[in-house]
Each structure stands twice: as C-alpha cells, then as structure tokens.
Write a protein that holds these residues in place. Structure first.
Motif, mmCIF file in Angstrom:
data_model
loop_
_atom_site.group_PDB
_atom_site.id
_atom_site.type_symbol
_atom_site.label_atom_id
_atom_site.label_comp_id
_atom_site.label_asym_id
_atom_site.label_seq_id
_atom_site.Cartn_x
_atom_site.Cartn_y
_atom_site.Cartn_z
ATOM 1 N N GLY A 159 0.817 -1.225 -0.093
ATOM 2 C CA GLY A 159 -0.118 -0.214 0.013
ATOM 3 C C GLY A 159 0.716 1.248 0.030
ATOM 4 N N MET A 160 2.111 1.154 -0.235
ATOM 5 C CA MET A 160 2.945 2.295 -0.093
ATOM 6 C C MET A 160 2.528 3.201 -1.252
ATOM 7 S SD MET A 160 7.077 2.682 -0.581
ATOM 8 C CE MET A 160 7.539 2.485 1.234
ATOM 9 N N ALA A 161 2.564 2.848 -2.571
ATOM 10 C CA ALA A 161 2.299 3.589 -3.664
ATOM 11 C C ALA A 161 0.716 4.069 -3.454
ATOM 12 C CB ALA A 161 2.347 2.837 -4.947
ATOM 13 N N ALA A 162 -0.226 3.494 -3.024
ATOM 14 C CA ALA A 162 -1.422 3.988 -2.891
ATOM 15 C C ALA A 162 -1.484 5.135 -1.785
ATOM 16 C CB ALA A 162 -2.444 2.852 -2.341
ATOM 17 N N ALA A 163 -0.760 4.916 -0.589
ATOM 18 C CA ALA A 163 -0.644 6.093 0.376
ATOM 19 C C ALA A 163 -0.251 7.263 -0.194
ATOM 20 C CB ALA A 163 -0.140 5.332 1.663
ATOM 21 N N VAL A 164 0.828 6.987 -1.064
ATOM 22 C CA VAL A 164 1.626 8.039 -1.294
ATOM 23 C C VAL A 164 1.074 8.852 -2.601
ATOM 24 C CG1 VAL A 164 3.826 9.035 -2.454
ATOM 25 C CG2 VAL A 164 3.900 7.199 -0.539
ATOM 26 N N GLY A 165 0.393 8.047 -3.493
ATOM 27 C CA GLY A 165 0.042 8.488 -4.736
ATOM 28 C C GLY A 165 0.841 9.121 -5.749
ATOM 29 N N PRO A 166 0.442 9.561 -6.757
ATOM 30 C CA PRO A 166 1.523 10.229 -8.002
ATOM 31 C C PRO A 166 2.350 11.019 -7.466
ATOM 32 C CG PRO A 166 -1.126 9.956 -8.577
ATOM 33 C CD PRO A 166 -0.812 10.080 -7.130
ATOM 34 N N CYS A 167 3.750 10.929 -7.815
ATOM 35 C CA CYS A 167 4.601 11.908 -7.318
ATOM 36 C C CYS A 167 5.733 12.094 -8.406
ATOM 37 C CB CYS A 167 5.346 11.694 -5.939
ATOM 38 S SG CYS A 167 6.393 10.084 -6.109
ATOM 39 N N ASP A 168 6.187 13.481 -8.313
ATOM 40 C CA ASP A 168 7.142 13.905 -9.316
ATOM 41 C C ASP A 168 8.564 13.506 -9.090
ATOM 42 O OD1 ASP A 168 5.579 14.988 -11.365
ATOM 43 O OD2 ASP A 168 5.046 16.356 -9.566
ATOM 44 N N VAL A 169 8.974 13.370 -7.521
ATOM 45 C CA VAL A 169 10.282 13.013 -7.040
ATOM 46 C C VAL A 169 10.109 12.526 -5.539
ATOM 47 C CG1 VAL A 169 10.631 15.495 -6.007
ATOM 48 C CG2 VAL A 169 12.762 14.010 -6.324
ATOM 49 N N ALA A 170 10.911 11.347 -5.706
ATOM 50 C CA ALA A 170 11.053 10.781 -4.226
ATOM 51 C C ALA A 170 12.408 10.833 -3.466
ATOM 52 C CB ALA A 170 10.709 9.191 -4.418
ATOM 53 N N LEU A 171 12.236 11.250 -2.269
ATOM 54 C CA LEU A 171 13.562 11.267 -1.385
ATOM 55 C C LEU A 171 13.443 10.001 -0.700
ATOM 56 C CD1 LEU A 171 13.239 14.416 -2.259
ATOM 57 C CD2 LEU A 171 13.989 15.006 -0.035
ATOM 58 N N LEU A 172 14.274 9.166 -0.774
ATOM 59 C CA LEU A 172 14.333 7.898 -0.448
ATOM 60 C C LEU A 172 15.484 7.360 0.573
ATOM 61 C CD1 LEU A 172 12.686 5.771 -3.212
ATOM 62 C CD2 LEU A 172 11.557 6.674 -1.287
ATOM 63 N N PRO A 173 15.197 6.706 1.599
ATOM 64 C CA PRO A 173 16.432 6.324 2.636
ATOM 65 C C PRO A 173 17.147 5.047 1.768
ATOM 66 C CG PRO A 173 14.453 5.799 3.498
ATOM 67 C CD PRO A 173 13.980 6.645 2.332
ATOM 68 N N VAL A 174 18.286 5.125 1.838
ATOM 69 C CA VAL A 174 18.857 3.961 1.169
ATOM 70 C C VAL A 174 19.876 3.108 2.192
ATOM 71 C CG1 VAL A 174 18.262 4.690 -1.144
ATOM 72 C CG2 VAL A 174 20.580 5.321 -0.057
ATOM 73 N N GLY A 175 20.012 3.744 3.043
ATOM 74 C CA GLY A 175 21.229 3.125 4.107
ATOM 75 C C GLY A 175 20.881 3.661 5.589
ATOM 76 N N ALA A 196 10.392 1.396 -7.900
ATOM 77 C CA ALA A 196 9.361 0.860 -9.019
ATOM 78 C C ALA A 196 7.922 0.829 -8.623
ATOM 79 C CB ALA A 196 9.819 -0.690 -9.131
ATOM 80 N N ARG A 197 7.783 0.898 -7.461
ATOM 81 C CA ARG A 197 6.207 1.060 -7.132
ATOM 82 C C ARG A 197 5.598 2.541 -7.077
ATOM 83 N NH1 ARG A 197 5.274 -2.929 -1.739
ATOM 84 N NH2 ARG A 197 6.376 -4.735 -2.543
ATOM 85 N N LEU A 198 6.409 3.361 -6.819
ATOM 86 C CA LEU A 198 6.111 4.605 -6.766
ATOM 87 C C LEU A 198 6.156 5.241 -7.878
ATOM 88 C CD1 LEU A 198 7.966 5.616 -3.503
ATOM 89 C CD2 LEU A 198 5.645 5.433 -3.814
ATOM 90 N N ALA A 199 6.949 5.103 -8.953
ATOM 91 C CA ALA A 199 7.094 5.432 -10.303
ATOM 92 C C ALA A 199 7.021 6.864 -10.363
ATOM 93 C CB ALA A 199 5.892 4.973 -11.024
ATOM 94 N N PRO A 200 7.992 7.561 -9.745
ATOM 95 C CA PRO A 200 8.186 8.936 -9.887
ATOM 96 C C PRO A 200 8.986 9.505 -11.139
ATOM 97 C CG PRO A 200 9.854 8.533 -8.335
ATOM 98 C CD PRO A 200 9.046 7.280 -8.485
ATOM 99 N N ARG A 201 8.993 10.804 -11.361
ATOM 100 C CA ARG A 201 9.839 11.164 -12.615
ATOM 101 C C ARG A 201 11.477 11.145 -12.270
ATOM 102 N NH1 ARG A 201 9.409 16.439 -14.667
ATOM 103 N NH2 ARG A 201 8.398 17.114 -12.939
ATOM 104 N N ARG A 202 11.641 11.514 -11.038
ATOM 105 C CA ARG A 202 13.135 11.647 -10.221
ATOM 106 C C ARG A 202 13.120 10.942 -8.929
ATOM 107 N NH1 ARG A 202 14.930 16.148 -13.141
ATOM 108 N NH2 ARG A 202 17.238 16.014 -12.394
ATOM 109 N N ALA A 203 14.361 10.682 -8.520
ATOM 110 C CA ALA A 203 14.550 10.230 -7.330
ATOM 111 C C ALA A 203 15.909 10.689 -6.593
ATOM 112 C CB ALA A 203 14.941 8.624 -7.301
ATOM 113 N N VAL A 204 15.950 10.925 -5.411
ATOM 114 C CA VAL A 204 17.304 11.261 -4.764
ATOM 115 C C VAL A 204 17.556 10.443 -3.540
ATOM 116 C CG1 VAL A 204 18.359 13.107 -3.690
ATOM 117 C CG2 VAL A 204 16.929 13.784 -5.232
#
Length: 259
Positions: A159-175, A196-204
C-alpha cells in the motif's frame, strides 16, 4: 517555477517549491551521541532557514532538539502526534515562537501555495520508553508546483504507492548510520523496489554516508560508502524510467514542473 532540492546529509534536505522552503528532519551538528559526521561539511546556517519543517519520527537522528532550536520564530514545525509528550524539549522550542503542529497519516497542512500531507511509514520510530503506537512514524507528500515524497525512515510495505499517490520526485532512504540495518528500513535494493512501485520522474537517495559510530570505521565500511551507488544500479534495473540524482552533501538539483 523550478523546484529545487538540496541534500545536507542523512535525512536532512531542503525542498523549495513555489517559493516555500521545506526542511526535512534537520540534523545540523557534527556529533550526536556515539555518531560522528564523517562526510560532508557541516550545513551552513542558511540550512536552518525554512518556512515549514517536517519531522518524520522521534528517533534522535530525525527529531533533534538542538537542531530544531536553530529555527526562527514563526517557522511551522510538523511532528508526529505524541511527540510533545515524548520529547519535552519540543515545548521549549514552541516557547521560542516556533509554531508546532502534531499530525497523523492523512492530515494536511497548508503553507502558502504548498500543501503537505502526512502519510504512513513502516518504522518503529518511538522515543523510549514510549510505545510505537503513541507517536507514529510518518512520511510526507509536499504538493506545490511539483509533488515531492519524503519517506523519512521506512521499510517497504503493502500500500505504499497508494498511500503516497502520484509524485514527481521521491527522497528515499537507502542506508543508515551503522553497519547493520534492522527491520523497518530500506537498503539500496529495497529502496529501488519502492521506487518501481512509486514510479516518480526523479529520485534522490538520502539517509546514508553521513554519520557513523565512533570506533567502527573498519566494521562493514561498505554500508557507509556504497548505498548511493548501489541504489543507482538497482534503480537502473528495476525502475529504468526514473532519473536518479546522486547528490553530494550540500549539492542541489532543480526539477522543472511537469507540463
């Protein structure tokens, strides 16, 4: 108007959207308990300048009263519901004129032309001795000219993608800040699956390569140095349509709003 994102290190970033400065999980010190800043210069004083500050959960590397004390009076501060009870230092910050609001998933707060919505996170973000249900860990969706998802600290959850909804950029923890990641976290591979689930245009990628326990330099050092590059590789395989901006500390990226 372009949206600008600056990564200061760990989970601290500034998102400037529609002229509104949004600061995430400010940690603006060289040392926190057993953790020492090992990469990147200390953020400059202007890093603490914000219209709106988002705190994702109560862990000391995300809700840091000394860093929050640098905020100017009138700054709006969003924290998980229950934070004031668990962290008495927040009362002193509010007494200085910072406008503090407790939120839960689904709550929306407007700051000028920008609307921020709190969303769930899969993370035990309690401040001991308080239980995990007293103050939920959160992510935030910042909607202005663009839509930016700040995940805070989270594991991958249904449900992460459904909770967030469409987004242009995602700031994601990776460590993280130590040799091992416990449950409720994203490493580089799981962050790429989330991407891959969120499918934004950009990620940081954030939340890596900044703080490390004193005396543990030689223990699994790849967990400090490698997560950003590993995320880029995993993202290229799992979400090739997403552009990943691998930032250095203090570096910015500009995002043109979708037309």
């Amino acid at each position: 108007m372009p949206v600008e994102i600056t990564w200061w290190g760990h989970a601290t970033a500034t998102v400037v959207d529609s002229g509104v400065r949004v600061l995430t999980d400010p940690l603006l010190v060289r040392r926190l308990a057993h953790l020492r800043r090992r990469r990147g210069a200390l953020p400059p004083p202007e890093a603490a300048v914000a219209d709106l500050v988002l705190v994702s959960h109560l862990h000391a590397d995300h809700l840091h009263p000394r860093s929050l004390a640098l905020l100017a009076p009138g700054t709006r501060l969003l924290v998980p519901r229950g934070a004031v009870r668990a962290v008495p230092g927040l009362r002193r910050i509010a007494a200085k004129g910072v406008r503090l609001t407790e939120v839960v998933p689904g709550d929306e707060v407007r700051c000028g032309p920008v609307v921020v919505r709190a969303v769930p996170a899969a993370h035990d973000g309690r401040r001991l001795p308080y239980g995990p249900r007293r103050a939920p860990a959160l992510g935030y969706v910042v909607r202005g000219e663009a839509t930016t998802y700040f995940a805070g600290d989270t594991g991958l959850f249904d449900g992460m993608a459904a909770a967030v909804g469409p987004c242009d950029v995602a700031l994601l923890p990776v460590g993280g800040w130590g040799p091992y990641l416990g449950p409720g976290h994203l490493d580089a591979g799981r962050a790429a699956r989330a991407l891959a689930r969120l499918a934004p245009r950009r990620a940081v990628p954030v939340h890596y390569g900044t703080y490390w326990p004193i005396g543990l330099d030689a223990v699994r050092p790849h967990e400090f140095h490698a997560p950003g590059e590993e995320f880029v590789r995993h993202a290229a395989r799992l979400a090739p349509e997403v552009a990943v901006d691998l930032l250095d500390h203090g570096q910015s990226v500009r995002l043109e709003p979708a037309r």
